[in-house]
Design an enzyme around this catalytic site. Sequence first.
Site, PDB file in Angstrom:
ATOM      1  CE  LYS A 101      -8.110 -18.209 -21.244  1.00  0.00           C
ATOM      2  NZ  LYS A 101      -8.422 -19.581 -21.556  1.00  0.00           N
ATOM      3  CB  SER A 142     -10.114 -20.537 -17.946  1.00  0.00           C
ATOM      4  OG  SER A 142      -9.401 -20.763 -19.262  1.00  0.00           O
ATOM      5  CB  SER A 169     -11.374 -22.972 -21.156  1.00  0.00           C
ATOM      6  OG  SER A 169     -11.093 -23.395 -19.929  1.00  0.00           O
TER       7      SER A 169
END
Length: 288
Positions: free
Chosen positions: A102, A171, A195
């Site tokens: 990420k 996210s 997330s």
Amino acid sequence: IYQVLPYQMLRSILLAVQPQKANLALTRYFGMLSNPNDPHIKYNKDHGKSLYFPKFGNSYYDALEYDRILENKATEKPKEKDKYRKSCKPLGALHGLPIAVKDIIGTFDMPTECGTVFRKKMSSSQDSEIVNLLKNAGAIIMGKTVTCELAYIHPSKTTNPHDYTRTPGGSSSGSAAVVASHMAHLSIGSQTGGSIIRPASYCGVVGYKPSYGLISRSGVLKCSDKLDTMGVFGKTVKDVALLAKSLIKKDLYDPSTVHFAADDMLKVCDEGPHFEPKFIFYKTDKWK
């Protein structure tokens, strides 16, 4: 527009899993896809025969932000891993496996933009602890995945690989999408509210949000000190366990981390449930 996964990377993945069958498997695989009219196969003068993934809406293109870095690593790193394997030196548990991370996780050799224009092309001064652990285990960091801005503000540009009109969840949008769209077998995400489990559910992959304090957050964008948790995505529970096992370590620079023995994670995956699973729904007086 295509994404490329060269022969060398496929060979490195197979060698890490089944060394004796790697060459035979690749010969059969590329033999099956040798049709010049097949849209999944093209011939590249620099890399030889390569497997190309067609663009799926904007999901395939946007799930990994740094295509140029991805392609360079896809040809260089697998060669290094293959050469190291031939040296007969000890191999890490993740040797040769490509893993996406990420874009809030600090990397020295790639930008860490955190999904915001304010950090455009900015890189970290050093690798985060989780990236160090991945490299120590022999993994290849193949790219950074799209995140919502600063991991909680605006939705990301990535769409759901199964339906381009729908969201992949956030996210950790790109981290779930790359696994669902076969761009990476494993990926790293983070969770403050939902997330990891939300994108995993939306994209139909396995998401593991471990207990707070099991995986270090050093070098990762902080949203909430008491809630931030690092987690992983994969195709199967055993894949996720293999990755998590290499990441669950005590970190002296992250006081929230704890000592925890994760050596039996794969063994536990092979065992059945200790009791019959039950789903319980409790309807309160507030329901209408």
